[in-house]
Design a protein around this motif. Sequence first.
Motif, PDB file in Angstrom:
ATOM      1  N   ILE A  50       0.310   3.552  -2.218  1.00  0.00           N
ATOM      2  CA  ILE A  50      -0.206   2.427  -1.414  1.00  0.00           C
ATOM      3  C   ILE A  50       0.009   1.038  -2.175  1.00  0.00           C
ATOM      4  O   ILE A  50      -0.308   0.889  -3.164  1.00  0.00           O
ATOM      5  N   ASN A  52      -0.904  -2.915  -2.746  1.00  0.00           N
ATOM      6  CA  ASN A  52      -1.611  -3.742  -2.382  1.00  0.00           C
ATOM      7  C   ASN A  52      -1.216  -5.381  -2.629  1.00  0.00           C
ATOM      8  O   ASN A  52      -0.971  -5.437  -3.829  1.00  0.00           O
ATOM      9  N   LYS A  53      -0.796  -5.928  -1.627  1.00  0.00           N
ATOM     10  CA  LYS A  53      -0.239  -7.188  -1.574  1.00  0.00           C
ATOM     11  C   LYS A  53      -1.106  -8.414  -2.374  1.00  0.00           C
ATOM     12  O   LYS A  53      -0.421  -9.239  -2.763  1.00  0.00           O
ATOM     13  N   GLU A  54      -2.576  -8.024  -2.122  1.00  0.00           N
ATOM     14  CA  GLU A  54      -3.218  -9.011  -2.667  1.00  0.00           C
ATOM     15  C   GLU A  54      -3.395  -9.082  -4.265  1.00  0.00           C
ATOM     16  O   GLU A  54      -3.274 -10.057  -4.856  1.00  0.00           O
ATOM     17  N   THR A  55      -3.192  -7.834  -4.919  1.00  0.00           N
ATOM     18  CA  THR A  55      -3.203  -7.554  -6.242  1.00  0.00           C
ATOM     19  C   THR A  55      -2.147  -7.383  -6.849  1.00  0.00           C
ATOM     20  O   THR A  55      -1.904  -7.392  -8.137  1.00  0.00           O
ATOM     21  N   CYS A  56      -1.015  -7.079  -5.928  1.00  0.00           N
ATOM     22  CA  CYS A  56       0.532  -6.879  -6.371  1.00  0.00           C
ATOM     23  C   CYS A  56       0.334  -5.627  -7.228  1.00  0.00           C
ATOM     24  O   CYS A  56       0.977  -5.531  -8.365  1.00  0.00           O
ATOM     25  N   THR A  57      -0.349  -4.609  -6.862  1.00  0.00           N
ATOM     26  CA  THR A  57      -0.328  -3.222  -7.536  1.00  0.00           C
ATOM     27  C   THR A  57      -0.369  -2.004  -6.612  1.00  0.00           C
ATOM     28  O   THR A  57      -0.504  -2.250  -5.379  1.00  0.00           O
ATOM     29  N   LYS A  59      -1.606   1.910  -5.721  1.00  0.00           N
ATOM     30  CA  LYS A  59      -2.571   3.176  -6.156  1.00  0.00           C
ATOM     31  C   LYS A  59      -1.986   4.137  -5.582  1.00  0.00           C
ATOM     32  O   LYS A  59      -1.076   4.383  -4.323  1.00  0.00           O
TER      33      LYS A  59
END
Length: 77
Positions: A50, A52-57, A59
């Motif tokens: 998955i 996460n566009k806010e953290t650019c990571t 999971k």
Amino acid sequence: CHDSNGKLHEFGSHWRNEDCYDCSCSRGGISCCSSFATPVGYDEEKCVSIFNKETCTFKVVEKNDDSKECPVHEWVG
């Protein structure tokens, strides 16, 4: 330089776009590369990645229970 959204960037400038790519503008044009690593070494039948566009990571979690993270043995990028 104009980016894919039509925004103007000065020569010599650097920025991170909304898709988490680090970009720069030179007289030769725009150059972008990913700012994140992509998981590739995990159990794809049991788990899902998955982003996460806010953290650019990424999971990696179990498909049946996203509260449980899966081990990742290899990342690219």
